[in-house]
Structure formats: structure tokens, C-alpha cells
Enzyme design. Structure first.
Site, mmCIF file in Angstrom:
data_model
loop_
_atom_site.group_PDB
_atom_site.id
_atom_site.type_symbol
_atom_site.label_atom_id
_atom_site.label_comp_id
_atom_site.label_asym_id
_atom_site.label_seq_id
_atom_site.Cartn_x
_atom_site.Cartn_y
_atom_site.Cartn_z
ATOM 1 N N TRP A 161 -95.102 99.641 -16.068
ATOM 2 C CA TRP A 161 -94.645 98.928 -14.869
ATOM 3 C C TRP A 161 -95.786 98.137 -14.249
ATOM 4 C CZ3 TRP A 161 -89.683 98.584 -14.546
ATOM 5 C CH2 TRP A 161 -88.869 99.653 -14.930
ATOM 6 N N ASP A 244 -102.881 101.458 0.802
ATOM 7 C CA ASP A 244 -102.737 101.506 2.262
ATOM 8 C C ASP A 244 -102.833 100.115 2.878
ATOM 9 O OD1 ASP A 244 -102.197 104.080 2.786
ATOM 10 O OD2 ASP A 244 -104.200 104.622 3.522
ATOM 11 N N GLU A 368 -94.665 100.815 -4.906
ATOM 12 C CA GLU A 368 -95.675 101.166 -3.885
ATOM 13 C C GLU A 368 -95.174 102.292 -2.972
ATOM 14 O OE1 GLU A 368 -98.128 98.104 -2.166
ATOM 15 O OE2 GLU A 368 -97.591 96.735 -3.773
#
Ligand SMILES: Cc1cc2nc3c(=O)[nH]c(=O)nc-3n(C[C@H](O)[C@H](O)[C@H](O)COP(=O)(O)OP(=O)(O)OC[C@H]3O[C@@H](n4cnc5c(N)ncnc54)[C@H](O)[C@@H]3O)c2cc1C
Length: 389
Positions: A161, A244, A368
Site C-alpha cells: 500500500w 502526527d 493514516e
């Protein structure tokens, strides 16, 4: 296409953010990239966004960037603006930041000096390689190994991916360097050039919203000592620090898709004739448009609150970033679904903007950190905050 950007008057922004939003929107709406393949289209977007100067927001000033530090609000403003115009423009921009983030945060000066200016000019394409066939949401289960050899490291394993897989010039790869350790301990980050012997591009993965995506294999792939990103065994923390910074920008892309969907639907509501007036004159359609506008503002508020907090308030932003990521992507999906509905048959016709947006938004709820992962994070952080209060 001009999408109204009245939210730029919100107090989260300063004048440079507003100027950036205006110049990015003015530039991107003049750009159309159509080539024979998704790889070429992506390369072309990277080149054009680099030449136009917007990739400079993906790296710090010291290495050719626009600002002393990465600025979440600038990244979000650009992602929202590009996503509203073209999903691949957003993808090309975002991956330059995510793909080079671990170099910015943990690369040696030599690596940063050599590669970050090229990333910011659109001359080198970056990728971030954490996920594996048996390690997606549970990323610490990764099995790619790196062992010390004379003068460097030897990598074996597979990543999947991987966005920009097949077109990237380098990959930031996370591998286990301490086989005895489990969980997040004993993982290190490596800078791997795409032309490293032993690195092969395996299966190319086709998805509903096409972009370059591949499985990558490492077979006795040797990288030099200087390829280590950050401290040995500190790679998982480095990967999380990188994510982050960029997680909130996923929320911004979702907001851009939703804003475009509402814009298209307002146009449809005004022009589509029915029952002696227009779609927009129908009370039920007005109520649906009201829901869409409210959800869009909620997505944008969550996004820019998190970006503003990251830029201006010291301390952890885990909870607000997770709220933004899950809130904005889920709300955007709803906005776009309603947009398709109000377009009627036109909404599902291949080639219509809302049909494309319906496909573009879907993966953002998964990558994510899937929505479920963010929910758990927010829940835990909320409990922690309650305990501290
Ligand atoms: C388009 C796209 C681009 C990507 N680009 C990159 C990239 O550039 N680099 C990279 O490293 N990776 C990339 N990924 C991988 C992505 O991060 C993973 O797909 C994601 O982490 C989910 O992992 P998985 O697909 O293995 O799903 P799984 O881990 O099998 O999870 C499946 C589903 O289970 C649910 N779930 C997860 N955790 C929990 C839980 N604790 N409790 C209940 N339910 C749960 C969620 O709904 C999740 O979607 C990309 C993926 C996609 C689709």
C-alpha cells in the site's frame, strides 16, 4: 471552478495563510493535467506544484522551504485548496511532505542537504513505507528486518500500500533492527534510494481513485550507514511523529473534497428544473443543503482547530488531531453522498465531479489510521484528560 473560501476569515489564520489560500486557488484553477497514465499525471503534478513554489511548504526553510518550521495550517490550506480542484494534485503535494517528513525530522545533514531541496522543487519524489501485508492498523507487527553489515545495513522484507510506489526516487522505510524486541521497540527508520540493488517494485495496486500505489520488496538490499533516520531503535516514534504532522492534513483534504461537493450541488440546485421551479426551491432539498453546509463547517472547524493548536500551543495534539482526522473524513463522506443524491442519475455518471469525489473520499477514512483507530485514541486521551483534571 471557484470554491468560496469564507472560512479563511476564521481566527485560526493569519494574513500569510489567507494570501497563500488566495494564490494557491488562483494558480490551481488554471491547471489541468491529463496524460496517458496515472504515474505520468502524478509526476507532472509534482513538477508543476514544485515549479509554482507550493512544495516549499513541505520542507523547512533551511532546506529550500518557505517557512522556518513545517506549518500545519499552511499544509492544510494547500491540501484543502488542491483537493477541491483535483484529487491527484492534492495527493502529489501531500506525499512530498509525508514521504520526506522522516528525513526532515531524523535524517543526517548530508541526507537533508542532498534531498530536501529537490523535494521542495519537485525534482525528487518521496514515499513513506510503513505498512506491510500483515501489519496495517497494527503497524508495530511489522516484519521487515534490517541487520548491520560492514558499512551499513541489509534489509529484507516487504511493504505494501505504498503511495508513490513505483515512481518515488526514495522511500523512508521502517524495519525491525532488534529482532528480540517486540511492539514499538527495536524498529528503525531508513532512507532507501529507489535504485538500491535489492529493492524491487512488486504488484502495482489499482484502487477506485487511481494513484500510484505498490508493494515493494527488499531482498538483501544494502543501504549505507548514513541511511539511518533518527536514532537506532527509535524508528517507530519517528514514523508516528511524521504521521502526527500530516494526519491533520488528511482532514483538510477531506474538507476540500466536501467543499467542492457542496459547491457543485449548489450549482445543480439552482439550475435543475423540477415541479415548476428548481431543485433548490424544494424545501427538502434546502434542508439537505443545510445539513451539508453544517457538516462541512464542522469538518473545517475540527481541521483548523487542530492545525492551529499544533502551530501555536505547546503540548500534545494527539486528541485534537485524531478528532479532526476521523471527524472530517466521516463528515466529508456524508456531504459527498448527499451531493451524489441531489445530482440524481447525473451523480453516478462516470466523469461527473461528484462521482469522482465519491471515489476520492473513501480511502481517507482508512489510511493514516482508520476511523476506528482514531476513535480509540480519542477515547483513551479523553479518559486520561479526565483523570488529570
Ligand atoms: C489508498 C491508500 C494509500 C496508502 N498509502 C500508504 C503509504 O503511503 N504508506 C504506508 O505505509 N501505508 C499506506 N497505506 C496503508 C494504510 O495505512 C493501511 O491500509 C491502514 O493502516 C489499514 O491497514 P490495513 O489495510 O491492513 O487494514 P487492517 O489493519 O486489516 O484494518 C481493517 C479495518 O479494521 C478496522 N480496525 C482497525 N483497528 C481496529 C480496532 N482496534 N478495533 C476495531 N476495528 C479496527 C478498521 O475499520 C480498518 O479499516 C495506504 C492505504 C491506502 C488504502
Amino acid at each position: 471552478m471557484t470554491v468560496p473560501a469564507t472560512h479563511m476569515a476564521w481566527p485560526f489564520f493569519n494574513d500569510p495563510h489567507r494570501d497563500l489560500a488566495t494564490s494557491a486557488a488562483a494558480w490551481v484553477c488554471t491547471q489541468t493535467v491529463e496524460t496517458a497514465s496515472v504515474d505520468e499525471t502524478c509526476r507532472e503534478w509534482v513538477r508543476r506544484i514544485g515549479t509554482a513554489g507550493f512544495l516549499r511548504y513541505c520542507v523547512p526553510e533551511k532546506w529550500g522551504g518557505a517557512l522556518p518550521e513545517l506549518d500545519s495550517r499552511s499544509l492544510c490550506v494547500l491540501r484543502e485548496t488542491f483537493a477541491a480542484h483535483d484529487g491527484l494534485a492534492d495527493f502529489a503535494f501531500a506525499m512530498q511532505g509525508l514521504g520526506s517528513g522522516a528525513v526532515t525530522l531524523g535524517g543526517s545533514d548530508a541526507l537533508r542537504d542532498e534531498w530536501l531541496p529537490r523535494v521542495s522543487r519537485g525534482e525528487a519524489i518521496a514515499a513513506f513505507a510503513l505498512s506491510e501485508p500483515e501489519a496495517g492498523s497494527d503497524a508495530v507487527a511489522l516484519q521487515t528486518r534490517a541487520e548491520r553489515v560492514a558499512g551499513g545495513w541489509r534489509l529484507n522484507g516487504a511493504k505494501t500500500w505504498i503511495s508513490n510506489g513505483g515512481i518515488a526516487d526514495f522511500y523512508c522505510v521502517f524495519a525491525r533492527t532488534a529482532p528480540g524486541e517486540s511492539g514499538s521497540r527495536g524498529i528503525s527508520g531508513f532512507f532507501v534510494r529507489a535504485d538500491s540493488p535489492g529493492l524491487t517494485i512488486g504488484e502495482r495496486i489499482e484502487v477506485m481513485s487511481p494513484h500510484p500505489l505498490a508493494t515493494i520488496s527488499f531482498t538483501d538490499c544494502i543501504v549505507p550507514e548514513g541511511a539511518l533516520l533518527g536514532a537506532e531503535s527509535d524508528g517507530f516514534a519517528l514514523a508516528m511523529r511524521t504521521l502526527d504532522i500530516f494526519r491533520v492534513s488528511v482532514a483538510a483534504a477531506a474538507t476540500g473534497f466536501a467543499r467542492r461537493a457542496l459547491d457543485e450541488t449548489l450549482r445543480q440546485a439552482r439550475s435543475r428544473k423540477m415541479f415548476g421551479s428548481t431543485l433548490g426551491e424544494q424545501p427538502l432539498a434546502q434542508a439537505i443543503l443545510g445539513d451539508m453546509a453544517t457538516d462541512l463547517d464542522a469538518a473545517a472547524l475540527l481541521t483548523y482547530r487542530a492545525a492551529w493548536q499544533r502551530d501555536t500551543q505547546p503540548g500534545r495534539t494527539t486528541s485534537v488531531a485524531a478528532m479532526a482526522k476521523m471527524g472530517a473524513t466521516e463528515l466529508a463522506q456524508k456531504v459527498i453522498d448527499r451531493a451524489v443524491q441531489l445530482h440524481g442519475g447525473r451523480g453516478v455518471r462516470v466523469g461527473e465531479v461528484v462521482e469522482r469525489l465519491y471515489r476520492d473520499i473513501r480511502a481517507l477514512r482508512i489510511y493514516e489510521g482508520a476511523t476506528e483507530v482514531q476513535r480509540l485514541l480519542v477515547g483513551r486521551e479523553t479518559l486520561k484528560a479526565h483523570h488529570l483534571a
